[in-house]
Scaffold this active site. Structure first.
Site, PDB file in Angstrom:
ATOM      1  N   GLU A 242       0.832  -1.212   0.000  1.00 14.11           N
ATOM      2  CA  GLU A 242       0.000   0.000   0.000  1.00 14.11           C
ATOM      3  C   GLU A 242       0.866   1.262   0.000  1.00 14.11           C
ATOM      4  OE1 GLU A 242      -3.883   0.095   2.128  1.00 14.11           O
ATOM      5  OE2 GLU A 242      -2.976   1.728   3.258  1.00 14.11           O
ATOM      6  N   ARG A 268      -2.148  34.301 -16.092  1.00 10.60           N
ATOM      7  CA  ARG A 268      -2.580  35.373 -15.180  1.00 10.60           C
ATOM      8  C   ARG A 268      -1.552  36.508 -15.173  1.00 10.60           C
ATOM      9  NH1 ARG A 268      -6.343  38.237 -12.454  1.00 10.60           N
ATOM     10  NH2 ARG A 268      -5.698  38.770 -10.326  1.00 10.60           N
ATOM     11  N   GLN A 279       9.825  36.387  -9.931  1.00 11.86           N
ATOM     12  CA  GLN A 279      10.751  35.340  -9.497  1.00 11.86           C
ATOM     13  C   GLN A 279      10.191  34.487  -8.351  1.00 11.86           C
ATOM     14  OE1 GLN A 279      14.511  36.292  -7.476  1.00 11.86           O
ATOM     15  NE2 GLN A 279      15.541  35.289  -9.172  1.00 11.86           N
TER      16      GLN A 279
END
Ligand SMILES: Cc1cc2nc3c(=O)[nH]c(=O)nc-3n(C[C@H](O)[C@H](O)[C@H](O)COP(=O)(O)OP(=O)(O)OC[C@H]3O[C@@H](n4cnc5c(N)ncnc54)[C@H](O)[C@@H]3O)c2cc1C
Length: 379
Positions: A242, A268, A279
């Site tokens: 798992e 955007r 940056q």
């Protein structure tokens, strides 16, 4: 060292990605208790529910690395990881232990139905007083002729509300502690098994979960997995599968997070340029990429070790810890990078964070993984 994928692995990954984009589109927000049965059966038809089960029992016979690559594709394409999580719990913590430790009769009886999705599997070990300290469980299994009689209460059972088969861990000899625990595949529809009210979770909404109660539940001896007293080792092995393969879903989700963020960072505009040209935003994206690739490589190596039959405990814990912590950070990055949009539930941009939070807890918390890593270092 060879980092390339075989044609089969690449094809399966692509198919998983396409399947998830088309079918794993998230829960109905009004009802996170429902279970998408048709999609579940489609996951079975695709092969995901029996990915690493033997072909002779209806599985695809894939190794751990290829299984993880399929799960990664599902996680990448899914809008919400609930059903992928349910599929992995079913496969890795219920069906795989039956395939590895079940009697021939039990395997014939249940594995084809689990692989196809006709039946749903679950794993029930956690109890109110046994969470991280899982082997302090109080559920008992008393021998009665060829049968066992089980009594106890399990607190969080993923797939519990819809499960047909429950892999229940119980003590056959409380005086022997860890070595007194045995594993049983219980038919969830039989007398004495009752399910509590399903819980509402923070994330993974399309994966149902509830408590399960066992009262005088009679289980035939052939439904015991492995030897009496061998349950703890069976559980550890199922957790190895798992932690290695399920967490690939979160690697896929992180890849999707990065794509979403890159698209937004390019489109955007603020201060007369795309935000990705600032940056601080660009560095956030660079860090997302770094975390994704680091966690992904740790996970691939853990699967590779598992496939070589090595004792991969240290690598598996490193991978589980790295993936889950990175997934939470990635979910936060999605929200930060989208600004106000990221915080509006209507956009679904918070899904990744809500799903990822659970990964810090199930399959052993981050603190428990750090303990296991420290143990691996000889401390
Ligand atoms: C979404 C979800 C699905 C789940 N599905 C299943 C399932 O299918 N089957 C199942 O059996 N269980 C399932 N679980 C239960 C899960 O395995 C447990 O919640 C988990 O093991 C933690 O146990 P607990 O909740 O009792 O927390 P606790 O063990 O009480 O832990 C609480 C806090 O204490 C810390 N802690 C505990 N012990 C130590 C220690 N020794 N050192 C340092 N810190 C420690 C933990 O890290 C944690 O931060 C699920 C849980 C979740 C959230």
């Amino acid at each position: 060292m060879d980092f390339s994928w075989t044609d089969e692995q690449s094809t399966l990954h692509e198919q998983a990605l396409e399947f998830a984009r088309a079918r794993l589109r998230g829960r109905d927000d009004d009802d996170d208790r429902s279970f998408a049965r048709a999609t579940w059966r489609a996951l079975g038809d695709f092969g995901a529910l029996g990915a690493c089960l033997p072909r002779a029992h209806g599985g695809l016979g894939l190794d751990a690395l290829t299984t993880a690559r399929v799960v990664e594709g599902l996680g990448h394409g899914a809008r919400e990881l609930g059903l992928v999580f349910s599929a992995c719990a079913h496969l890795l913590a219920c069906a795989v232990p039956v395939a590895e430790h079940g009697s021939a009769q039990l395997q014939r009886e249940v594995l084809p139905a689990l692989a196809s999705g006709e039946q749903i599997g679950a794993n029930a070990i956690t109890e109110a007083g046994a969470g991280s300290d899982v082997f302090s469980l109080r559920t008992t299994a008393r021998r009665d002729g060829d049968d066992y009689v089980l009594d106890g209460a399990k607190s969080y059972v993923t797939n519990g509300p819809v499960a047909d088969q429950l892999l229940v861990y119980a003590s056959t000899n409380p005086a022997h502690g860890y070595l007194g625990i045995s594993a049983f595949l219980v038919d969830a529809r039989q007398a004495g098994v009752t399910r509590g009210e399903p819980f509402h979770k923070t994330g993974l909404g399309s994966s149902p979960i509830c408590p399960v109660y066992l009262r005088d539940v009679r289980v035939p001896g052939y439904r015991r997995l492995g030897a009496e007293g061998g349950g703890a080792a069976i559980f550890q092995r199922s957790m190895a599968w798992e932690r290695a393969c399920l967490f690939a879903a979160f690697v896929g989700a992180m890849a999707r997070d990065l794509e979403l963020c890159l698209e937004h960072a390019r489109g955007r505009q603020q201060f007369r340029k795309p935000i990705g040209r600032h940056q601080a935003v660009a560095h956030r994206l660079a860090d997302m990429k770094l975390r994704l690739e680091g966690a992904r490589l740790l996970l691939y190596r853990a699967c590779w070790r598992l496939d070589r039959g090595e004792l991969a405990a240290l690598d598996i814990s490193l991978a589980k810890l790295a993936v889950s912590e990175a997934a939470v950070q990635s979910g936060l990055d999605v929200i930060r990078l989208h600004g106000g949009l990221g915080y509006m539930s209507e956009t679904g941009l918070d899904n990744g964070l809500r799903d990822a939070l659970g990964s810090l807890i199930f399959s052993g918390t981050s603190e428990i993984q750090r303990d296991l890593i420290a143990r691996g270092l000889g401390l």
